[in-house]
Write an enzyme that holds these catalytic residues in place. Structure first.
Site, PDB file in Angstrom:
ATOM      1  N   ASP A 155       0.867  -1.178   0.000  1.00  0.00           N
ATOM      2  CA  ASP A 155       0.000   0.000   0.000  1.00  0.00           C
ATOM      3  C   ASP A 155       0.899   1.223   0.000  1.00  0.00           C
ATOM      4  O   ASP A 155       1.116   1.864   1.026  1.00  0.00           O
ATOM      5  CB  ASP A 155      -0.919  -0.033   1.228  1.00  0.00           C
ATOM      6  CG  ASP A 155      -1.799   1.198   1.329  1.00  0.00           C
ATOM      7  OD1 ASP A 155      -1.814   2.011   0.387  1.00  0.00           O
ATOM      8  OD2 ASP A 155      -2.469   1.359   2.372  1.00  0.00           O
ATOM      9  N   GLU A 158       2.660   6.872  -4.837  1.00  0.00           N
ATOM     10  CA  GLU A 158       3.139   6.718  -6.206  1.00  0.00           C
ATOM     11  C   GLU A 158       4.668   6.587  -6.186  1.00  0.00           C
ATOM     12  O   GLU A 158       5.315   6.918  -5.186  1.00  0.00           O
ATOM     13  CB  GLU A 158       2.679   7.895  -7.062  1.00  0.00           C
ATOM     14  CG  GLU A 158       1.152   7.910  -7.228  1.00  0.00           C
ATOM     15  CD  GLU A 158       0.694   8.840  -8.332  1.00  0.00           C
ATOM     16  OE1 GLU A 158       1.316   8.864  -9.399  1.00  0.00           O
ATOM     17  OE2 GLU A 158      -0.302   9.549  -8.114  1.00  0.00           O
TER      18      GLU A 158
END
Length: 275
Positions: A155, A158
């Site tokens: 998780d 970017e």
């Protein structure tokens, strides 16, 4: 005077939201962090100028990181979440009673601290006794773990700043080695409108390591383009061979037994990216 937050999602495109209140703006040891309250999406965590999660739409991303993989693995007892300091994925992982231990490794302790304070609906399970929270480098944690986890979930933000190594082939190889013999990993892999090259690269790298690789998608309105992809690599279990009649109805808002296989049906232009 109106105050608006704008995220430049490319050099020539962005989204904007009207701000009600700013709770935190801080430069941590790793990134610029902001916690704001917006008219449309509620409280919002922003890292390095990018929306990470909002109260209104967070359930989509967090459910889709967690449940497709956990319902593909027949007995996921030990789960690792790399990143995810807001606690949303951990919250979803703990909906699976067979998970005995969930380890969260987040590099920036400030994300955990402020999420607990300002996003309790998302971070509320971080103190659960089944959870171990480690403030540290997920890349190094993976490379020090061998044959340890049933499911690994990445998780990340970017691929910039502290998250950049989490998109490299060596990281996926490390995940393969950290997984048990029938382990599964899943990672968020950005959007096909602006980051098609990244999706192709990740897919190629993962296919060189894992025998089963599947890409699925979900709609996350505050993420660039709204169409978000996830890549699953599995040593043994195929998410498309799951008997969805055996998936229980749990407390979700996006994921469902009916959506499990449907999420892997991609628009043709995305399908073509990952052939």
């Amino acid at each position: 005077m109106e105050l608006w937050y704008t995220e430049k999602q490319t050099e020539s495109y962005g989204i904007t939201a009207k701000v009600k209140e700013t709770f935190v703006t801080e430069k941590t040891d790793f990134q610029d962090l902001a916690m704001i309250d917006t008219e449309e999406f509620g409280r919002m965590l922003v890292l390095d100028g990018m929306v990470m999660t909002t109260i209104k739409d967070e359930f989509v991303y967090h459910e889709m990181v967690a449940h497709p993989a956990l319902y593909t693995h027949p007995n996921p007892k030990h789960v690792l979440v790399v990143g995810g300091g807001d606690g949303g994925v951990i919250r979803e992982v703990l909906k699976h009673p067979q998970v005995e231990k969930a380890v969260l490794v987040e590099i920036d302790g400030k994300v955990i601290e402020y999420s607990k304070k300002y996003l309790p609906e998302i971070a509320g399970e971080l103190d659960n006794p089944r959870v171990e929270v480690i403030v540290g480098d997920g890349f190094m944690h993976i490379h020090e773990a061998k044959d340890k986890y049933d499911v690994v979930m990445v998780d990340s933000t970017e691929p910039v700043g502290p998250a950049a190594p989490l998109f490299e082939r060596g990281f996926y190889q490390g995940i393969f080695e950290a997984l048990k013999e029938d382990g599964i990993f899943v990672a968020q892999t950005d959007n096909p409108w602006f980051k098609a090259d990244l999706i192709q690269k990740v897919n190629k790298d993962v296919k060189e390591i894992f025998p089963i690789v599947r890409v699925f998608a979900a709609n996350v309105p505050t993420y660039p383009s709204g169409l978000w992809t996830f890549t699953m690599g599995s040593k043994k279990h195929d998410p498309l061979e799951v008997d969805e009649t055996q998936i229980p109805e749990i407390n979700t808002k996006y994921y469902s037994p009916r959506l499990h296989k449907a999420a892997f049906v991609l628009p043709k232009f995305v399908e073509d990216l990952v052939k």
